[in-house]
Design a protein around this motif. Sequence first.
Motif, PDB file in Angstrom:
ATOM      1  N   LEU A   1       0.826  -1.220   0.000  1.00  0.00           N
ATOM      2  CA  LEU A   1       0.000   0.000   0.000  1.00  0.00           C
ATOM      3  C   LEU A   1       0.859   1.270   0.000  1.00  0.00           C
ATOM      4  CD1 LEU A   1      -2.964   1.167   0.358  1.00  0.00           C
ATOM      5  CD2 LEU A   1      -2.454   1.191   2.806  1.00  0.00           C
ATOM      6  N   VAL A   2       0.525   2.199  -0.878  1.00  0.00           N
ATOM      7  CA  VAL A   2       1.163   3.521  -1.053  1.00  0.00           C
ATOM      8  C   VAL A   2       2.699   3.505  -0.985  1.00  0.00           C
ATOM      9  CG1 VAL A   2      -0.884   4.845  -0.398  1.00  0.00           C
ATOM     10  CG2 VAL A   2       0.723   4.231   1.391  1.00  0.00           C
ATOM     11  N   PHE A   3       3.309   2.552  -1.673  1.00  0.00           N
ATOM     12  CA  PHE A   3       4.777   2.491  -1.705  1.00  0.00           C
ATOM     13  C   PHE A   3       5.363   3.750  -2.351  1.00  0.00           C
ATOM     14  CE2 PHE A   3       8.911   1.131  -3.520  1.00  0.00           C
ATOM     15  CZ  PHE A   3       9.520   0.675  -2.356  1.00  0.00           C
ATOM     16  N   ASP A   4       4.628   4.305  -3.332  1.00  0.00           N
ATOM     17  CA  ASP A   4       5.108   5.494  -4.031  1.00  0.00           C
ATOM     18  C   ASP A   4       5.145   6.727  -3.120  1.00  0.00           C
ATOM     19  OD1 ASP A   4       2.293   5.120  -4.024  1.00  0.00           O
ATOM     20  OD2 ASP A   4       2.017   6.676  -5.520  1.00  0.00           O
ATOM     21  N   LEU A   5       4.390   6.690  -2.027  1.00  0.00           N
ATOM     22  CA  LEU A   5       4.365   7.831  -1.102  1.00  0.00           C
ATOM     23  C   LEU A   5       5.376   7.689   0.036  1.00  0.00           C
ATOM     24  CD1 LEU A   5       0.539   8.584  -0.815  1.00  0.00           C
ATOM     25  CD2 LEU A   5       2.238   9.739  -2.213  1.00  0.00           C
ATOM     26  N   GLY A   6       5.934   6.530   0.203  1.00  0.00           N
ATOM     27  CA  GLY A   6       6.924   6.349   1.267  1.00  0.00           C
ATOM     28  C   GLY A   6       7.351   4.904   1.409  1.00  0.00           C
ATOM     29  N   HIS A   7       8.657   4.682   1.441  1.00  0.00           N
ATOM     30  CA  HIS A   7       9.162   3.319   1.592  1.00  0.00           C
ATOM     31  C   HIS A   7       8.879   2.766   2.985  1.00  0.00           C
ATOM     32  CE1 HIS A   7      12.385   3.852  -1.814  1.00  0.00           C
ATOM     33  NE2 HIS A   7      11.148   3.969  -2.245  1.00  0.00           N
ATOM     34  N   VAL A   8       9.031   3.620   4.021  1.00  0.00           N
ATOM     35  CA  VAL A   8       8.900   3.220   5.446  1.00  0.00           C
ATOM     36  C   VAL A   8       9.253   1.738   5.628  1.00  0.00           C
ATOM     37  CG1 VAL A   8       7.367   5.066   6.257  1.00  0.00           C
ATOM     38  CG2 VAL A   8       6.349   3.072   5.158  1.00  0.00           C
ATOM     39  N   LEU A   9      10.476   1.436   5.281  1.00  0.00           N
ATOM     40  CA  LEU A   9      10.935   0.047   5.172  1.00  0.00           C
ATOM     41  C   LEU A   9      10.739  -0.760   6.451  1.00  0.00           C
ATOM     42  CD1 LEU A   9      12.371  -1.789   3.054  1.00  0.00           C
ATOM     43  CD2 LEU A   9      14.505  -1.230   4.219  1.00  0.00           C
ATOM     44  N   GLY A  10      11.163  -0.188   7.583  1.00  0.00           N
ATOM     45  CA  GLY A  10      11.045  -0.893   8.857  1.00  0.00           C
ATOM     46  C   GLY A  10       9.596  -1.228   9.180  1.00  0.00           C
ATOM     47  N   TYR A  11       8.703  -0.268   8.929  1.00  0.00           N
ATOM     48  CA  TYR A  11       7.275  -0.452   9.194  1.00  0.00           C
ATOM     49  C   TYR A  11       6.707  -1.573   8.325  1.00  0.00           C
ATOM     50  CZ  TYR A  11       2.320   0.740   9.766  1.00  0.00           C
ATOM     51  OH  TYR A  11       0.972   0.700  10.034  1.00  0.00           O
ATOM     52  N   ARG A  12       7.008  -1.529   7.023  1.00  0.00           N
ATOM     53  CA  ARG A  12       6.485  -2.552   6.100  1.00  0.00           C
ATOM     54  C   ARG A  12       6.976  -3.951   6.479  1.00  0.00           C
ATOM     55  NH1 ARG A  12       4.023  -0.290   1.745  1.00  0.00           N
ATOM     56  NH2 ARG A  12       4.482   1.905   1.335  1.00  0.00           N
ATOM     57  N   CYS A  13       8.272  -4.054   6.749  1.00  0.00           N
ATOM     58  CA  CYS A  13       8.836  -5.365   7.105  1.00  0.00           C
ATOM     59  C   CYS A  13       8.261  -5.874   8.429  1.00  0.00           C
ATOM     60  CB  CYS A  13      10.360  -5.275   7.193  1.00  0.00           C
ATOM     61  SG  CYS A  13      11.163  -5.000   5.606  1.00  0.00           S
ATOM     62  N   SER A  14       8.052  -4.953   9.367  1.00  0.00           N
ATOM     63  CA  SER A  14       7.528  -5.358  10.679  1.00  0.00           C
ATOM     64  C   SER A  14       6.093  -5.859  10.566  1.00  0.00           C
ATOM     65  CB  SER A  14       7.604  -4.202  11.678  1.00  0.00           C
ATOM     66  OG  SER A  14       6.650  -3.185  11.391  1.00  0.00           O
ATOM     67  N   LYS A  15       5.291  -5.231   9.700  1.00  0.00           N
ATOM     68  CA  LYS A  15       3.900  -5.656   9.560  1.00  0.00           C
ATOM     69  C   LYS A  15       3.796  -6.983   8.801  1.00  0.00           C
ATOM     70  CE  LYS A  15       2.014  -2.308  11.857  1.00  0.00           C
ATOM     71  NZ  LYS A  15       1.386  -2.549  13.177  1.00  0.00           N
ATOM     72  N   ALA A  16       4.715  -7.211   7.860  1.00  0.00           N
ATOM     73  CA  ALA A  16       4.760  -8.516   7.192  1.00  0.00           C
ATOM     74  C   ALA A  16       5.099  -9.608   8.211  1.00  0.00           C
ATOM     75  CB  ALA A  16       5.781  -8.497   6.058  1.00  0.00           C
ATOM     76  N   ALA A  17       6.024  -9.294   9.122  1.00  0.00           N
ATOM     77  CA  ALA A  17       6.402 -10.244  10.176  1.00  0.00           C
ATOM     78  C   ALA A  17       5.260 -10.451  11.173  1.00  0.00           C
ATOM     79  CB  ALA A  17       7.655  -9.745  10.907  1.00  0.00           C
ATOM     80  N   LEU A  18       4.534  -9.379  11.479  1.00  0.00           N
ATOM     81  CA  LEU A  18       3.388  -9.484  12.385  1.00  0.00           C
ATOM     82  C   LEU A  18       2.318 -10.397  11.788  1.00  0.00           C
ATOM     83  CD1 LEU A  18       1.969  -8.497  15.010  1.00  0.00           C
ATOM     84  CD2 LEU A  18       1.025  -6.614  13.641  1.00  0.00           C
ATOM     85  N   ASN A  19       2.155 -10.327  10.481  1.00  0.00           N
ATOM     86  CA  ASN A  19       1.195 -11.216   9.810  1.00  0.00           C
ATOM     87  C   ASN A  19       1.597 -12.685   9.987  1.00  0.00           C
ATOM     88  OD1 ASN A  19      -0.248  -9.004   9.003  1.00  0.00           O
ATOM     89  ND2 ASN A  19       0.395  -9.069   6.860  1.00  0.00           N
ATOM     90  N   MET A  20       2.886 -12.968   9.896  1.00  0.00           N
ATOM     91  CA  MET A  20       3.368 -14.335  10.110  1.00  0.00           C
ATOM     92  C   MET A  20       3.141 -14.769  11.557  1.00  0.00           C
ATOM     93  SD  MET A  20       4.619 -17.188   9.229  1.00  0.00           S
ATOM     94  CE  MET A  20       5.489 -17.208   7.665  1.00  0.00           C
ATOM     95  N   LEU A  21       3.404 -13.850  12.500  1.00  0.00           N
ATOM     96  CA  LEU A  21       3.135 -14.142  13.914  1.00  0.00           C
ATOM     97  C   LEU A  21       1.669 -14.515  14.106  1.00  0.00           C
ATOM     98  CD1 LEU A  21       3.939 -14.112  16.981  1.00  0.00           C
ATOM     99  CD2 LEU A  21       3.305 -11.689  16.978  1.00  0.00           C
ATOM    100  N   THR A  22       0.793 -13.765  13.459  1.00  0.00           N
ATOM    101  CA  THR A  22      -0.652 -14.020  13.574  1.00  0.00           C
ATOM    102  C   THR A  22      -1.017 -15.410  13.066  1.00  0.00           C
ATOM    103  OG1 THR A  22      -1.041 -11.656  13.194  1.00  0.00           O
ATOM    104  CG2 THR A  22      -2.940 -13.112  13.003  1.00  0.00           C
ATOM    105  N   ARG A  23      -0.445 -15.781  11.915  1.00  0.00           N
ATOM    106  CA  ARG A  23      -0.704 -17.116  11.358  1.00  0.00           C
ATOM    107  C   ARG A  23      -0.233 -18.207  12.318  1.00  0.00           C
ATOM    108  NH1 ARG A  23      -3.643 -19.444   8.148  1.00  0.00           N
ATOM    109  NH2 ARG A  23      -2.157 -20.565   6.856  1.00  0.00           N
ATOM    110  N   CYS A  24       0.951 -18.017  12.884  1.00  0.00           N
ATOM    111  CA  CYS A  24       1.495 -18.998  13.841  1.00  0.00           C
ATOM    112  C   CYS A  24       0.607 -19.101  15.074  1.00  0.00           C
ATOM    113  CB  CYS A  24       2.921 -18.620  14.236  1.00  0.00           C
ATOM    114  SG  CYS A  24       4.114 -18.737  12.886  1.00  0.00           S
ATOM    115  N   GLN A  25       0.165 -17.951  15.584  1.00  0.00           N
ATOM    116  CA  GLN A  25      -0.722 -17.946  16.754  1.00  0.00           C
ATOM    117  C   GLN A  25      -2.029 -18.670  16.435  1.00  0.00           C
ATOM    118  OE1 GLN A  25      -0.909 -13.677  17.388  1.00  0.00           O
ATOM    119  NE2 GLN A  25       0.502 -13.776  19.114  1.00  0.00           N
ATOM    120  N   SER A  26      -2.565 -18.432  15.247  1.00  0.00           N
ATOM    121  CA  SER A  26      -3.852 -19.041  14.890  1.00  0.00           C
ATOM    122  C   SER A  26      -3.754 -20.564  14.845  1.00  0.00           C
ATOM    123  CB  SER A  26      -4.358 -18.502  13.540  1.00  0.00           C
ATOM    124  OG  SER A  26      -3.597 -19.017  12.464  1.00  0.00           O
ATOM    125  N   LEU A  27      -2.624 -21.078  14.394  1.00  0.00           N
ATOM    126  CA  LEU A  27      -2.432 -22.525  14.325  1.00  0.00           C
ATOM    127  C   LEU A  27      -2.232 -23.125  15.715  1.00  0.00           C
ATOM    128  CD1 LEU A  27      -0.064 -22.708  11.215  1.00  0.00           C
ATOM    129  CD2 LEU A  27      -2.477 -23.375  11.299  1.00  0.00           C
TER     130      LEU A  27
END
Length: 256
Positions: free
Chosen positions: A166-192
């Motif tokens: 989402l809105v990569f052209d408006l800002g890389h915010v690299l740490g934020y993007r990578c952290s939310k991708a990792a949070l999604n993986m945490l969520t999947r692991c928790q759900s299992l």
Amino acid sequence: MLNARSVLVTGSNRGIGLELVRQLVGQSKKPEWIFATCRDPKGPRAQDLKNLADKHQSVKIIPMDTNDPSSVKAAAAQVTEKLQGAGLNLLINNAGIVKPGCLESETAEDMSEVYKTNVIGPMIVSQAFLPLLRKASQESPQKGMSCSKAAIVNMSSEAGSITNLLVFDLGHVLGYRCSKAALNMLTRCQSLEYAKDEILCIALHPGWVQTDMGDSAGQAPLTVDDSVQAMLKTLGHLSEKDSGTFLNWEGETLPW
């Protein structure tokens, strides 16, 4: 409709967290306990939350720094005491930060700080409150899963969607993007892992919202009021079929 007896919201002194607390106390079937946590409840940035707690007995402000395991442990002990033997129905891991920075300028320090708050924080908070979530699930007469029974909601972002960025052209915010991708993986692991306990786990994108954080990448289109209203409606509709998914504020499935 969401009908949780107890809810805990992290990062509740501003933005989405504060609005979640405000709308929860305004519900016709409002929770008996709303635990609103933030790092510094006595500081000036928590004044709006304090005003809310003064008006509503159900709002209990709990000091908790999600980056500090000892602070999280102390908060869990305090919540356990206040629940007087009851469990915790709904944990909303909302606390998060964003740091500006593009691919060429991102620093190890900023990346580490964002990852610690946005991924490790929700992990240790979920670990600390797991016994209370299990208790709520075990003692509920409800079949299946729901946010009124026992649930972990991790506040994610479509900015962390590897497909959509989402809105990569408006800002890389690299740490934020990578952290939310990792949070999604945490969520999947928790759900299992927590499926056997009938604890529902989802990653939730609140939209691009008009908050201090949301406006850092430009003019956000969605008001905090509209986002939270839609999210609470969505949470009220979730069941076991939704556990382990990545949804937006209106309940639509997002690609990882």
